[in-house]
Design a protein around this motif. Structure first.
Motif, PDB file in Angstrom:
ATOM      1  N   VAL A   1      18.086 -12.441   8.416  1.00  0.00           N
ATOM      2  CA  VAL A   1      17.031 -11.434   8.206  1.00  0.00           C
ATOM      3  C   VAL A   1      17.670 -10.038   8.309  1.00  0.00           C
ATOM      4  O   VAL A   1      18.434  -9.777   9.233  1.00  0.00           O
ATOM      5  CB  VAL A   1      15.896 -11.591   9.222  1.00  0.00           C
ATOM      6  N   SER A   2      17.336  -9.173   7.350  1.00  0.00           N
ATOM      7  CA  SER A   2      17.862  -7.799   7.368  1.00  0.00           C
ATOM      8  C   SER A   2      16.790  -6.839   6.865  1.00  0.00           C
ATOM      9  O   SER A   2      15.827  -7.252   6.195  1.00  0.00           O
ATOM     10  CB  SER A   2      19.124  -7.681   6.505  1.00  0.00           C
ATOM     11  N   THR A   3      16.941  -5.551   7.182  1.00  0.00           N
ATOM     12  CA  THR A   3      15.985  -4.524   6.741  1.00  0.00           C
ATOM     13  C   THR A   3      16.743  -3.334   6.171  1.00  0.00           C
ATOM     14  O   THR A   3      17.907  -3.094   6.506  1.00  0.00           O
ATOM     15  CB  THR A   3      15.099  -4.034   7.903  1.00  0.00           C
ATOM     16  N   SER A   4      16.059  -2.580   5.296  1.00  0.00           N
ATOM     17  CA  SER A   4      16.588  -1.335   4.740  1.00  0.00           C
ATOM     18  C   SER A   4      15.414  -0.442   4.391  1.00  0.00           C
ATOM     19  O   SER A   4      14.702  -0.693   3.408  1.00  0.00           O
ATOM     20  CB  SER A   4      17.440  -1.610   3.510  1.00  0.00           C
ATOM     21  N   VAL A   5      15.200   0.565   5.185  1.00  0.00           N
ATOM     22  CA  VAL A   5      14.130   1.561   5.010  1.00  0.00           C
ATOM     23  C   VAL A   5      12.777   0.869   4.901  1.00  0.00           C
ATOM     24  O   VAL A   5      12.179   0.511   5.920  1.00  0.00           O
ATOM     25  CB  VAL A   5      14.395   2.465   3.788  1.00  0.00           C
ATOM     26  N   ASP A   6      12.292   0.607   3.678  1.00  0.00           N
ATOM     27  CA  ASP A   6      10.963   0.039   3.495  1.00  0.00           C
ATOM     28  C   ASP A   6      10.987  -1.452   3.151  1.00  0.00           C
ATOM     29  O   ASP A   6       9.941  -2.037   2.865  1.00  0.00           O
ATOM     30  CB  ASP A   6      10.231   0.793   2.380  1.00  0.00           C
TER      31      ASP A   6
ATOM     32  N   ALA B   1      16.507   4.416   0.186  1.00  0.00           N
ATOM     33  CA  ALA B   1      17.547   4.875   1.113  1.00  0.00           C
ATOM     34  C   ALA B   1      18.207   6.146   0.595  1.00  0.00           C
ATOM     35  O   ALA B   1      18.474   7.079   1.357  1.00  0.00           O
ATOM     36  CB  ALA B   1      18.577   3.772   1.326  1.00  0.00           C
ATOM     37  N   ALA B   2      18.488   6.170  -0.719  1.00  0.00           N
ATOM     38  CA  ALA B   2      19.116   7.363  -1.284  1.00  0.00           C
ATOM     39  C   ALA B   2      18.183   8.561  -1.201  1.00  0.00           C
ATOM     40  O   ALA B   2      18.618   9.695  -0.927  1.00  0.00           O
ATOM     41  CB  ALA B   2      19.512   7.104  -2.734  1.00  0.00           C
ATOM     42  N   VAL B   3      16.904   8.335  -1.427  1.00  0.00           N
ATOM     43  CA  VAL B   3      15.928   9.422  -1.339  1.00  0.00           C
ATOM     44  C   VAL B   3      15.861   9.955   0.084  1.00  0.00           C
ATOM     45  O   VAL B   3      15.866  11.181   0.324  1.00  0.00           O
ATOM     46  CB  VAL B   3      14.550   8.946  -1.819  1.00  0.00           C
ATOM     47  N   LYS B   4      15.797   9.030   1.049  1.00  0.00           N
ATOM     48  CA  LYS B   4      15.742   9.452   2.447  1.00  0.00           C
ATOM     49  C   LYS B   4      17.007  10.198   2.864  1.00  0.00           C
ATOM     50  O   LYS B   4      16.963  11.174   3.610  1.00  0.00           O
ATOM     51  CB  LYS B   4      15.538   8.224   3.341  1.00  0.00           C
ATOM     52  N   ALA B   5      18.152   9.708   2.374  1.00  0.00           N
ATOM     53  CA  ALA B   5      19.405  10.384   2.704  1.00  0.00           C
ATOM     54  C   ALA B   5      19.427  11.804   2.144  1.00  0.00           C
ATOM     55  O   ALA B   5      19.901  12.742   2.789  1.00  0.00           O
ATOM     56  CB  ALA B   5      20.581   9.570   2.173  1.00  0.00           C
ATOM     57  N   LYS B   6      18.905  11.948   0.921  1.00  0.00           N
ATOM     58  CA  LYS B   6      18.861  13.279   0.314  1.00  0.00           C
ATOM     59  C   LYS B   6      17.927  14.193   1.090  1.00  0.00           C
ATOM     60  O   LYS B   6      18.228  15.377   1.316  1.00  0.00           O
ATOM     61  CB  LYS B   6      18.403  13.145  -1.134  1.00  0.00           C
ATOM     62  N   GLU B   7      16.784  13.659   1.516  1.00  0.00           N
ATOM     63  CA  GLU B   7      15.851  14.465   2.298  1.00  0.00           C
ATOM     64  C   GLU B   7      16.462  14.851   3.641  1.00  0.00           C
ATOM     65  O   GLU B   7      16.310  15.990   4.101  1.00  0.00           O
ATOM     66  CB  GLU B   7      14.550  13.694   2.507  1.00  0.00           C
ATOM     67  N   ALA B   8      17.166  13.908   4.279  1.00  0.00           N
ATOM     68  CA  ALA B   8      17.793  14.214   5.562  1.00  0.00           C
ATOM     69  C   ALA B   8      18.865  15.284   5.409  1.00  0.00           C
ATOM     70  O   ALA B   8      19.005  16.175   6.253  1.00  0.00           O
ATOM     71  CB  ALA B   8      18.391  12.939   6.159  1.00  0.00           C
ATOM     72  N   GLU B   9      19.623  15.199   4.306  1.00  0.00           N
ATOM     73  CA  GLU B   9      20.645  16.204   4.077  1.00  0.00           C
ATOM     74  C   GLU B   9      20.020  17.581   3.830  1.00  0.00           C
ATOM     75  O   GLU B   9      20.522  18.608   4.306  1.00  0.00           O
ATOM     76  CB  GLU B   9      21.511  15.802   2.884  1.00  0.00           C
ATOM     77  N   ALA B  10      18.898  17.581   3.086  1.00  0.00           N
ATOM     78  CA  ALA B  10      18.215  18.854   2.841  1.00  0.00           C
ATOM     79  C   ALA B  10      17.704  19.459   4.146  1.00  0.00           C
ATOM     80  O   ALA B  10      17.780  20.666   4.365  1.00  0.00           O
ATOM     81  CB  ALA B  10      17.069  18.638   1.855  1.00  0.00           C
ATOM     82  N   GLN B  11      17.179  18.600   5.030  1.00  0.00           N
ATOM     83  CA  GLN B  11      16.701  19.094   6.322  1.00  0.00           C
ATOM     84  C   GLN B  11      17.865  19.607   7.164  1.00  0.00           C
ATOM     85  O   GLN B  11      17.752  20.608   7.863  1.00  0.00           O
ATOM     86  CB  GLN B  11      15.957  17.985   7.065  1.00  0.00           C
ATOM     87  N   ARG B  12      18.999  18.910   7.086  1.00  0.00           N
ATOM     88  CA  ARG B  12      20.162  19.355   7.848  1.00  0.00           C
ATOM     89  C   ARG B  12      20.640  20.722   7.358  1.00  0.00           C
ATOM     90  O   ARG B  12      20.949  21.615   8.154  1.00  0.00           O
ATOM     91  CB  ARG B  12      21.286  18.320   7.720  1.00  0.00           C
TER      92      ARG B  12
ATOM     93  N   ASP C   1       0.818  -1.220   0.000  1.00  0.00           N
ATOM     94  CA  ASP C   1       0.000   0.000   0.000  1.00  0.00           C
ATOM     95  C   ASP C   1       0.846   1.262   0.000  1.00  0.00           C
ATOM     96  O   ASP C   1       0.330   2.361   0.208  1.00  0.00           O
ATOM     97  CB  ASP C   1      -0.946  -0.007   1.198  1.00  0.00           C
ATOM     98  N   GLY C   2       2.157   1.126  -0.194  1.00  0.00           N
ATOM     99  CA  GLY C   2       3.025   2.295  -0.233  1.00  0.00           C
ATOM    100  C   GLY C   2       3.591   2.718   1.101  1.00  0.00           C
ATOM    101  O   GLY C   2       4.308   3.720   1.181  1.00  0.00           O
ATOM    102  N   ASP C   3       3.277   1.995   2.155  1.00  0.00           N
ATOM    103  CA  ASP C   3       3.833   2.305   3.466  1.00  0.00           C
ATOM    104  C   ASP C   3       5.358   2.217   3.385  1.00  0.00           C
ATOM    105  O   ASP C   3       5.913   1.207   2.935  1.00  0.00           O
ATOM    106  CB  ASP C   3       3.287   1.310   4.497  1.00  0.00           C
ATOM    107  N   GLU C   4       6.042   3.274   3.831  1.00  0.00           N
ATOM    108  CA  GLU C   4       7.495   3.318   3.709  1.00  0.00           C
ATOM    109  C   GLU C   4       8.217   2.721   4.912  1.00  0.00           C
ATOM    110  O   GLU C   4       9.445   2.796   4.998  1.00  0.00           O
ATOM    111  CB  GLU C   4       7.960   4.752   3.498  1.00  0.00           C
ATOM    112  N   ALA C   5       7.471   2.117   5.842  1.00  0.00           N
ATOM    113  CA  ALA C   5       8.101   1.395   6.948  1.00  0.00           C
ATOM    114  C   ALA C   5       8.304  -0.062   6.534  1.00  0.00           C
ATOM    115  O   ALA C   5       7.453  -0.668   5.858  1.00  0.00           O
ATOM    116  CB  ALA C   5       7.235   1.471   8.198  1.00  0.00           C
ATOM    117  N   ALA C   6       9.429  -0.633   6.913  1.00  0.00           N
ATOM    118  CA  ALA C   6       9.696  -2.037   6.565  1.00  0.00           C
ATOM    119  C   ALA C   6       8.758  -2.957   7.323  1.00  0.00           C
ATOM    120  O   ALA C   6       8.490  -2.745   8.515  1.00  0.00           O
ATOM    121  CB  ALA C   6      11.142  -2.379   6.881  1.00  0.00           C
TER     122      ALA C   6
END
Length: 740
Positions: free
Chosen positions: A117-122, A145-156, A53-58
């Motif tokens: 078992v491993s996880t990465s963002v969603d 992950a790259a999108v989130k990193a870019k957003e985090a950098e923009a917020q920083r 459903d597009g939920d971005e949580a893993a």
């Protein structure tokens, strides 16, 4: 007896059937969709899950192996297409089953694996590896992950403090005696901190980044300055100043300007001489039995004749005066070439013309418009030569000489605006339908001078002198206040009682209206004042003491003089005026005068009700004030400030005030408040040029009211003209009113 074990496939089926039997009673209900992808590679197999459903949580999945069955347990009910598992993992998946609880999926495996078992963002990955494998599977990396990193950098980055703005900065040096100074001229007051200060070195950091103009500092550096370095940092502009011979460096403010002073200390001989002068100038002690002198006797000039000069810089000399002759600063150097000829280059372009006037050194100048002509005045002993054949149709140029000056008068087509700027030693005049923005705007302002008399002051950075000449067309005298570049313009013409100030593209021009007008330059401040008691402020009472006193401009309110005090000075002055008024008999002329001084203070600060209270008490103690035109005018204006418009109009229409221009201006303001627009226009016109006698901010209030009255009476030209005046000179509220 030998026990025959069922094949592993049977064990898997029995485990899965048993789990189904245990969970059979639970309702079969699937909720949140899970999208799964599969990958088989040498050494591992991977199941990757994400919410459909597009939920971005893993997805939260716990995995375990029981009897060669992979059991995936979710934290909520899910919907999974299990058939895709067997298709995606043909070498691993044998059978699949979903428990009725909708939260557990079981996958029968064809081989016993190791589990990771491993996880990465969603994403959540379940990796299956052969038991003999020693190589771990590749790391799971979600495209998100790259999108989130870019957003985090923009917020920083957004959270970081904003870098200081970049503003023009002019740095100038000067020399006087043994003192050198470096001055920093920002468009507005700018804070600074001292980063470090050592022996002969000062490092200053400003609160803003700068676009510095160091031309004059490089051309003519002060004698005691060894080096100047500047750079922009994230925190602001940093200037490092180094003195020669490690001379001491001081810093202080003069108004909004930071000044760095490098002064060579006095020699021991000079210090001894200065001490001798100081001792000689000490106040003599009074002799017993004799009254002390009110002032010590003046020393003979011979006392200090042979003493060496002090290292203290003399006060800035005042240029100009009543004699109306050209006067240039002592540090002016003639920028004319050796042959005394400057060739003006004319370059036409579509819709306009550009003139370049090259000198061999920076030349102080003034460029202003008067009527249909533009004047360019340069402080240089040179002849300007321009080829008339290079000028387009509609342009005419005429050159002339004056003392230490060369002038050019250009006639141009209607609808064009002149702009001026200097690059190194070349002045460029541009005639076009629209002007270019100057580096600085000039703001002529009426202020209270010595003795309470008003004068017009204009801060002109780089002012180098006054050049007087006669306009050959109109026949009157003009004073051009010339200055170095970059451009400092006053694009709006100003008209005061003392003088007219034409619109300028650079520098300042003053056309006096009487022989009593004096133009001077005090430092970098151009001052227009009156040589005698003739003022645009309220004039002294004329005539004999007997009979009604008639004042010149009786309804003029000197806001600049009467309302100048602020802060502690306000309360100190108010207390002093109240004390004087209370200590004198109010029925005497002196008592009435003290009361009216208090009234002027209140009117100067827009205190209408306070002024009315003092006026009421004053007239009760001295009824003859009802015959004083100035008294009646002040009461009428106080009524206007108190919004008592009928009483204000009644007072301002009494006796000699009925036809007085200074009263007409306030009657116009009363009429606008009462919505009597036609009447307001008549009074504004009858006020003649009284509006220009007021400080710029107050004149803007009058202009805004005039613009509204003109708009209501369909006089759109007058409305536009007065609105522009209000916008150019008013405060925020007045500007908004003018814009509306």
């Amino acid at each position: 007896m030998t026990l025959i074990r069922p094949p592993s496939g049977w064990a898997i089926r029995l485990s899965m059937i048993g789990a189904a039997a245990v969970s059979f009673a639970m309702p079969a209900f699937a909720d949140k969709p899970v999208h799964m992808s599969f990958k088989e590679a040498p050494g591992y197999a991977r199941i990757t899950a994400k919410w459909g459903d597009g939920d971005e949580a893993a997805p939260k999945i716990s995995a375990q192996i029981t009897n060669q069955v992979l059991i995936l347990t979710f934290d909520q009910k899910v919907s999974i297409n299990l058939d895709k598992i067997k298709e995606g993992l043909p070498s691993w998946a044998a059978v699949t089953f979903m428990d009725p609880d909708g939260m557990t999926a079981r996958i029968g495996l064809k081989q016993a694996p190791k589990l990771a078992v491993s996880t990465s963002v969603d994403l959540t990955a379940i990796d299956l590896m052969p038991e003999a494998s020693t190589t771990p599977p590749p790391k799971l990396v979600s495209p998100l992950a790259a999108v989130k990193a870019k957003e985090a950098e923009a917020q920083r980055v957004a959270a970081l403090p904003q870098a200081p703005s970049v503003e023009p900065l002019e740095v100038r040096g000067s020399q006087s005696g043994d003192s050198s100074r470096v001055a920093f001229y920002w468009p507005a007051r700018t804070g600074y901190t001292i980063v470090s200060q050592g022996e002969g070195v000062l490092k200053v950091q400003f609160a803003k980044r700068a676009k510095p103009d160091l031309a004059y500092l490089r051309i003519s550096p002060p004698a005691n300055l060894a080096d100047f370095q500047g750079e922009n940092t994230n925190r602001g502009y940093v200037a490092t100043i180094t003195s020669k011979d490690k001379l001491p460096i001081k810093h202080f403010r003069e108004g909004d300007v930071l000044v760095v002073d490098i002064t060579r200390p006095m020699s021991p001989e000079a210090q001894a001489a200065a001490a001798a002068v100081a001792n000689a100038q000490q106040k003599p002690q009074p002799i017993a039995g004799k009254q002390p002198l009110l002032a010590p006797p003046k020393l003979e000039s011979a006392v200090a004749t042979d003493l060496p000069a002090s290292n203290t810089a003399p006060p800035s000399a005042t240029l100009g005066g009543p004699e109306r002759v050209t006067a240039l600063s002592s540090n002016w150097r003639d920028p004319a070439p050796r042959n005394g000829l400057v060739n003006v280059k004319a370059t036409p372009f579509p819709g306009g013309l550009e003139l370049q006037v090259p000198f061999v050194a920076p030349a102080p100048a003034a460029v202003f418009a008067r009527g249909s002509a533009v004047w360019a005045v340069f402080a240089a002993n040179a002849d300007l030569k321009i080829d008339a054949t290079q000028l387009p149709a509609g342009y005419r140029a005429r050159t002339m000489r004056a003392k230490n000056a060369t002038l050019m008068r250009i006639e141009m087509p209607k609808g064009l605006i002149v702009s001026a700027d200097m690059d190194e030693s070349v002045w460029t005049l541009r005639f076009a339908p629209s002007g270019t923005k100057p580096h600085r705007f000039l703001a002529p302002t009426r202020k209270a001078g010595e003795g309470g008399r008003a004068r017009i002051e204009t801060m002109l950075i780089g002012a180098a002198g006054l050049i007087w000449f006669e306009d050959p067309v109109i026949g009157d005298q003009i004073a051009a206040a010339v200055s170095y570049g970059p451009s400092s313009a006053s694009p709006t013409p100003r008209d005061f009682v003392e003088a007219s100030l034409p619109a300028t593209a650079h520098g300042l021009a003053i056309a006096p209206k009487s022989d009593e007008v004096v133009v001077t330059i005090e430092g970098e401040r151009v001052v227009v004042s009156m040589a005698s008691a003739v003022q645009s402020s309220p004039a002294d009472i004329a005539g004999a003491s007997s009979g009604p006193r008639i004042a010149v401009n009786p309804a003029y309110i000197d806001f600049a003089g009467w309302g100048a005090s602020r802060g502690e000075a306000y309360f100190h002055q108010l207390a002093g005026l109240e004390t004087v008024a209370a200590s004198i008999d109010p029925s005497t002329p002196q008592g009435a005068a003290a009361a009216l001084d208090l009234v002027r203070f209140h009117l100067g600060h827009d205190h209408g009700f306070e002024a009315l209270g003092v006026l009421k008490v004053a007239v009760q103690d001295r009824p003859e004030l009802e015959q004083d035109t100035a008294f009646i005018a002040m009461r009428g204006i106080a009524n206007y400030m108190a919004s008592r418009f009928k009483a204000a109009d009644d007072d301002l229409a009494r006796g000699a005030l009925r036809g007085d221009p200074s009263a007409a201006l306030w009657r116009a303001m009363v009429a606008t408040q009462r919505g009597e627009w036609e009447r307001a226009i008549e009074f504004f016109r009858a006020s003649d040029k009284q509006i220009f006698a007021y400080p710029s901010a107050r004149a803007a209030v009058f202009a805004a009211a005039w613009a509204e009255a003109a708009l209501r009476t369909n006089d759109y030209d007058a409305a536009r003209r007065q609105a522009n005046t209000a916008i150019a000179n008013g405060d925020r509220e007045t500007k908004e009113r003018g814009q509306l």
